[in-house]
Design a protein around this motif. Sequence first.
Motif, short mmCIF file in Angstrom:
data_model
loop_
_atom_site.label_atom_id
_atom_site.label_comp_id
_atom_site.label_asym_id
_atom_site.label_seq_id
_atom_site.Cartn_x
_atom_site.Cartn_y
_atom_site.Cartn_z
N THR A 81 0.85 -1.19 0.00
CA THR A 81 0.00 0.00 0.00
C THR A 81 0.89 1.24 0.00
O THR A 81 2.10 1.17 0.22
CB THR A 81 -0.90 0.02 1.24
OG1 THR A 81 -0.06 0.05 2.41
CG2 THR A 81 -1.80 -1.20 1.30
N ALA A 82 0.27 2.39 -0.23
CA ALA A 82 1.04 3.64 -0.22
C ALA A 82 1.71 3.86 1.13
O ALA A 82 2.82 4.40 1.21
CB ALA A 82 0.12 4.81 -0.56
N THR A 83 1.04 3.41 2.21
CA THR A 83 1.61 3.56 3.55
C THR A 83 2.87 2.73 3.72
O THR A 83 3.77 3.10 4.49
CB THR A 83 0.58 3.15 4.61
OG1 THR A 83 -0.64 3.87 4.40
CG2 THR A 83 1.08 3.43 6.01
N ALA A 84 2.95 1.61 3.00
CA ALA A 84 4.08 0.69 3.16
C ALA A 84 5.30 1.09 2.34
O ALA A 84 6.41 0.64 2.62
CB ALA A 84 3.64 -0.71 2.75
N ARG A 85 5.13 1.90 1.33
CA ARG A 85 6.24 2.25 0.44
C ARG A 85 7.07 3.40 1.02
O ARG A 85 6.51 4.27 1.70
CB ARG A 85 5.70 2.64 -0.94
CG ARG A 85 4.85 1.57 -1.59
CD ARG A 85 4.37 2.03 -2.98
NE ARG A 85 3.23 1.22 -3.39
CZ ARG A 85 2.06 1.72 -3.78
NH1 ARG A 85 1.87 3.04 -3.82
NH2 ARG A 85 1.08 0.92 -4.13
N PRO A 86 8.37 3.42 0.72
CA PRO A 86 9.13 2.42 -0.03
C PRO A 86 9.48 1.23 0.86
O PRO A 86 9.80 1.38 2.04
CB PRO A 86 10.37 3.18 -0.46
CG PRO A 86 10.59 4.18 0.62
CD PRO A 86 9.22 4.59 1.08
N GLN A 87 9.45 0.04 0.28
CA GLN A 87 9.76 -1.18 1.03
C GLN A 87 11.27 -1.43 1.08
O GLN A 87 12.04 -0.80 0.35
CB GLN A 87 9.06 -2.38 0.39
CG GLN A 87 7.54 -2.25 0.34
CD GLN A 87 7.04 -1.74 -1.01
OE1 GLN A 87 7.72 -0.98 -1.70
NE2 GLN A 87 5.83 -2.15 -1.38
N SER A 88 11.64 -2.37 1.92
CA SER A 88 13.05 -2.75 2.05
C SER A 88 13.27 -4.14 1.47
O SER A 88 12.50 -5.06 1.74
CB SER A 88 13.48 -2.74 3.53
OG SER A 88 13.39 -1.45 4.09
N GLY A 89 14.32 -4.29 0.68
CA GLY A 89 14.76 -5.60 0.19
C GLY A 89 14.23 -6.03 -1.15
O GLY A 89 14.74 -7.00 -1.72
N LEU A 90 13.22 -5.37 -1.71
CA LEU A 90 12.60 -5.86 -2.93
C LEU A 90 13.56 -5.93 -4.11
O LEU A 90 13.47 -6.83 -4.94
CB LEU A 90 11.39 -4.99 -3.31
CG LEU A 90 10.15 -5.12 -2.43
CD1 LEU A 90 9.06 -4.20 -2.93
CD2 LEU A 90 9.68 -6.57 -2.39
N GLU A 91 14.48 -5.00 -4.21
CA GLU A 91 15.39 -4.99 -5.35
C GLU A 91 16.36 -6.17 -5.32
O GLU A 91 16.94 -6.52 -6.35
CB GLU A 91 16.15 -3.66 -5.41
CG GLU A 91 17.01 -3.45 -6.64
CD GLU A 91 16.25 -3.47 -7.97
OE1 GLU A 91 16.90 -3.51 -9.02
OE2 GLU A 91 15.00 -3.46 -7.95
N GLN A 92 16.51 -6.82 -4.16
CA GLN A 92 17.39 -7.99 -4.07
C GLN A 92 16.64 -9.31 -4.26
O GLN A 92 17.24 -10.38 -4.23
CB GLN A 92 18.10 -8.02 -2.71
CG GLN A 92 19.27 -7.05 -2.59
CD GLN A 92 18.81 -5.61 -2.48
OE1 GLN A 92 17.94 -5.30 -1.67
NE2 GLN A 92 19.37 -4.74 -3.30
N ALA A 93 15.32 -9.25 -4.45
CA ALA A 93 14.54 -10.47 -4.63
C ALA A 93 14.81 -11.09 -5.99
O ALA A 93 14.98 -10.40 -6.99
CB ALA A 93 13.05 -10.18 -4.48
N ASP A 94 14.84 -12.42 -6.04
CA ASP A 94 14.98 -13.13 -7.32
C ASP A 94 13.69 -13.09 -8.11
O ASP A 94 13.68 -12.90 -9.32
CB ASP A 94 15.38 -14.59 -7.08
CG ASP A 94 16.80 -14.73 -6.58
OD1 ASP A 94 17.56 -13.75 -6.63
OD2 ASP A 94 17.15 -15.84 -6.11
N VAL A 95 12.57 -13.31 -7.40
CA VAL A 95 11.25 -13.30 -8.02
C VAL A 95 10.29 -12.57 -7.08
O VAL A 95 10.35 -12.75 -5.87
CB VAL A 95 10.72 -14.73 -8.27
CG1 VAL A 95 9.39 -14.70 -9.02
CG2 VAL A 95 11.74 -15.57 -9.03
N VAL A 96 9.41 -11.75 -7.66
CA VAL A 96 8.36 -11.10 -6.89
C VAL A 96 7.02 -11.37 -7.58
O VAL A 96 6.89 -11.15 -8.79
CB VAL A 96 8.58 -9.58 -6.77
CG1 VAL A 96 7.44 -8.95 -5.97
CG2 VAL A 96 9.92 -9.28 -6.10
N TRP A 97 6.06 -11.87 -6.81
CA TRP A 97 4.70 -12.09 -7.32
C TRP A 97 3.81 -10.98 -6.77
O TRP A 97 3.78 -10.73 -5.56
CB TRP A 97 4.16 -13.43 -6.85
CG TRP A 97 4.93 -14.63 -7.34
CD1 TRP A 97 6.18 -15.03 -6.96
CD2 TRP A 97 4.47 -15.61 -8.28
NE1 TRP A 97 6.53 -16.19 -7.62
CE2 TRP A 97 5.51 -16.56 -8.43
CE3 TRP A 97 3.28 -15.77 -9.00
CZ2 TRP A 97 5.39 -17.67 -9.27
CZ3 TRP A 97 3.16 -16.87 -9.85
CH2 TRP A 97 4.21 -17.80 -9.97
#
Length: 354
Positions: A81-97
């Motif tokens: 959600t907008a409240t949660a952004r920016p998140q931590s770690g997503l750019e290091q994920a191999d796959v995001v669903w």
Amino acid sequence: MVHTTRRRLRRAGALAVAATLLVAGCSQEEAPAPEATTVAPTLDPHKAAAPEPVVPATWPLTGVAGEVANRPALAVKVENTATARPQSGLEQADVVWETIVEFEVSRLVAVFHSQIPAEIGPIRSVRPMDPDIVAPLNGLLTFSGGQPGILALVDASPVQPISHDAGAAGLYRVSSRSAPHNVYGDPNALWAQADANHQGSPGEQFAFARSPERATAVTQGTPATTLAFDLSSQSKPSWTWNGTVWERSEGSTPATDATGARLTATNVVSVVADHLGTGFGAQNGATVPTYVLGGGSGEGTLATGGRTVAVRWQKESRDAPLVLTTADGKTAELAPGSTWVELVPKGSGSLTVS
């Protein structure tokens, strides 16, 4: 007399010549045959058999070459959600669903294996579609909590649950955000909890080309600059090709992680699937939805290298990985790198390629 003598001499000479020829003929017939000689071939050392090609090891979730660490896949439920952004770690994920949950908001399942971020979050509760997504990994699923019935679905799957509400180590609340948007995780501490049945690396979830230029969308697709998704009234992500990778935006706002780095992907996969209500309820009588994945199939789009190609997806069972094929029935191959999977609700969601 003279003539007689001459005739006798000629006859004697003829007899001598005949005797000589007879002896010569006998000598030729009685001569021993020459012995056969076998000569071994001369081998050119430069023409020896070619050695078997050495195929480098690749990380199973990205297809990138490297020394693969023997650790399980770590799937984490991340709020979007907008409240949660920016998140931590997503750019290091191999796959995001990316999935749509109740109230039409987006929630992510980020899967880590080849890279280890410093921190992951904010982490939220589990949903009914999560076991179908992560079961093929046979790894860890981390979340903040969940309804008893949904927790039972997770327990019945091959994954190992790690829940903040159950007091699992490595999960904590940060003071910089308000609850419930403040649960974060230390990936090393989460990996350390893997039990004896969840120690190994995951299997390959998608097929990967040996090099980016051999990826199916690159060799068979059509040029594309923007992928505009309409997943729900509250979720309209888009991806723009910058010449190297796809860059993510939330609506018209560039999507970044907590460090300020732009969220990117090498491959973006659109999966159109039935998005149905379940028997689980949420606040104010809202119904918790899920996607029909296990045992299902449908249409999709694969975007790689600034090009897109139509694909068909199939998932034989909950525990089987998603398989992508082209119109000719051949397996579609992604480029080595990270992948985002956009689960598009059939009938209400859409993808516009331009």
